[in-house]
Design a protein around this motif. Structure first.
Motif, PDB file in Angstrom:
ATOM      1  N   ALA A  41       4.509   1.950  -8.232  1.00  0.00           N
ATOM      2  CA  ALA A  41       5.827   1.422  -8.214  1.00  0.00           C
ATOM      3  C   ALA A  41       6.156   1.049  -6.667  1.00  0.00           C
ATOM      4  N   HIS A  42       5.632   1.865  -5.797  1.00  0.00           N
ATOM      5  CA  HIS A  42       6.153   1.832  -4.490  1.00  0.00           C
ATOM      6  C   HIS A  42       5.300   0.578  -3.683  1.00  0.00           C
ATOM      7  N   ALA A  43       3.918   0.622  -4.064  1.00  0.00           N
ATOM      8  CA  ALA A  43       2.985  -0.390  -3.590  1.00  0.00           C
ATOM      9  C   ALA A  43       3.540  -1.702  -4.143  1.00  0.00           C
ATOM     10  N   TYR A  50       0.872  -1.042  -0.012  1.00  0.00           N
ATOM     11  CA  TYR A  50       0.104  -0.085   0.157  1.00  0.00           C
ATOM     12  C   TYR A  50       0.858   1.094  -0.036  1.00  0.00           C
ATOM     13  N   ASP A  51       0.471   2.183  -0.601  1.00  0.00           N
ATOM     14  CA  ASP A  51       1.350   3.647  -0.752  1.00  0.00           C
ATOM     15  C   ASP A  51       0.151   4.514  -0.722  1.00  0.00           C
ATOM     16  N   LEU A  52       0.627   5.775  -0.309  1.00  0.00           N
ATOM     17  CA  LEU A  52       0.007   7.092  -0.523  1.00  0.00           C
ATOM     18  C   LEU A  52       0.614   8.277  -0.707  1.00  0.00           C
ATOM     19  N   HIS A  53       0.440   9.164  -1.718  1.00  0.00           N
ATOM     20  CA  HIS A  53       1.518  10.401  -1.797  1.00  0.00           C
ATOM     21  C   HIS A  53       0.532  11.675  -2.016  1.00  0.00           C
ATOM     22  N   ARG A  54       1.100  12.667  -1.284  1.00  0.00           N
ATOM     23  CA  ARG A  54       0.214  13.985  -1.576  1.00  0.00           C
ATOM     24  C   ARG A  54       0.501  14.294  -2.881  1.00  0.00           C
TER      25      ARG A  54
HETATM   26 MG    MG Z   1       5.945   6.040  -1.609  1.00  0.00          MG
END
Ligand code: MG
Length: 158
Positions: free
Chosen positions: A42-44, A8-12
């Protein structure tokens, strides 16, 4: 044996940044804040693959304080993770992911993302499934202040 992992990932989303998703620059008036290129998908995926291989998480391997990764393409992370797996006689056999944002529409960019991710991971495009959702206007993602992604990876030992 096969193993699975989640990510899981989240970015502003902020002005003055490119919106990189799945290794592809998506035209939009905002982009992902982050130390690297802020590629939420890509991060998730990195975390899902590392999880399936019991290798920890993205923060362990790619410190966000390391100047080496400032502005880096997150495809490099995926290439590195694929190599870590190969060293352990593991390989990714399938990934599935959901990217959540209110705008822009992502579906038209999925073929290019699958090609870019496949190249980084050494996978065929039919081993990579991508899905797009909105957050129905709810919460920060729904207000267009952030973009999030969930991913699952299946890894096989050979
Ligand atoms: Mg990230």
């Amino acid at each position: 044996m096969e193993y699975s992992g989640i990510g899981y990932d989240l970015h502003r989303l902020v002005e003055g940044r490119k919106l990189m998703i799945g290794g592809v620059e998506v035209p939009f008036d905002k982009g992902s804040q982050g130390h690297s290129d802020g590629d939420v998908l890509a991060h998730a995926l990195c975390d899902a693959i590392l999880g399936a291989a019991s290798l920890g998480d993205i923060g362990t391997h790619f410190l966000d304080s390391d100047p080496k990764w400032k502005g880096a393409s997150s495809l490099i992370f995926l290439e590195h993770v694929a190599k870590m797996l190969a060293d352990r006689r593991l390989r990714v056999v399938h990934v599935d992911a959901i990217v959540i944002c209110e705008r822009p529409k992502l579906g038209p960019h999925f073929p290019a993302m699958r090609a870019a991710l496949g190249k980084a991971l050494g996978l065929a495009t039919d081993q990579i499934n991508l899905k797009a959702k909105t957050n129905e206007g709810v919460d920060a993602v729904g207000r267009g202040e952030a973009i999030a992604a969930h991913a699952i990876a299946t890894v096989r030992q050979h």
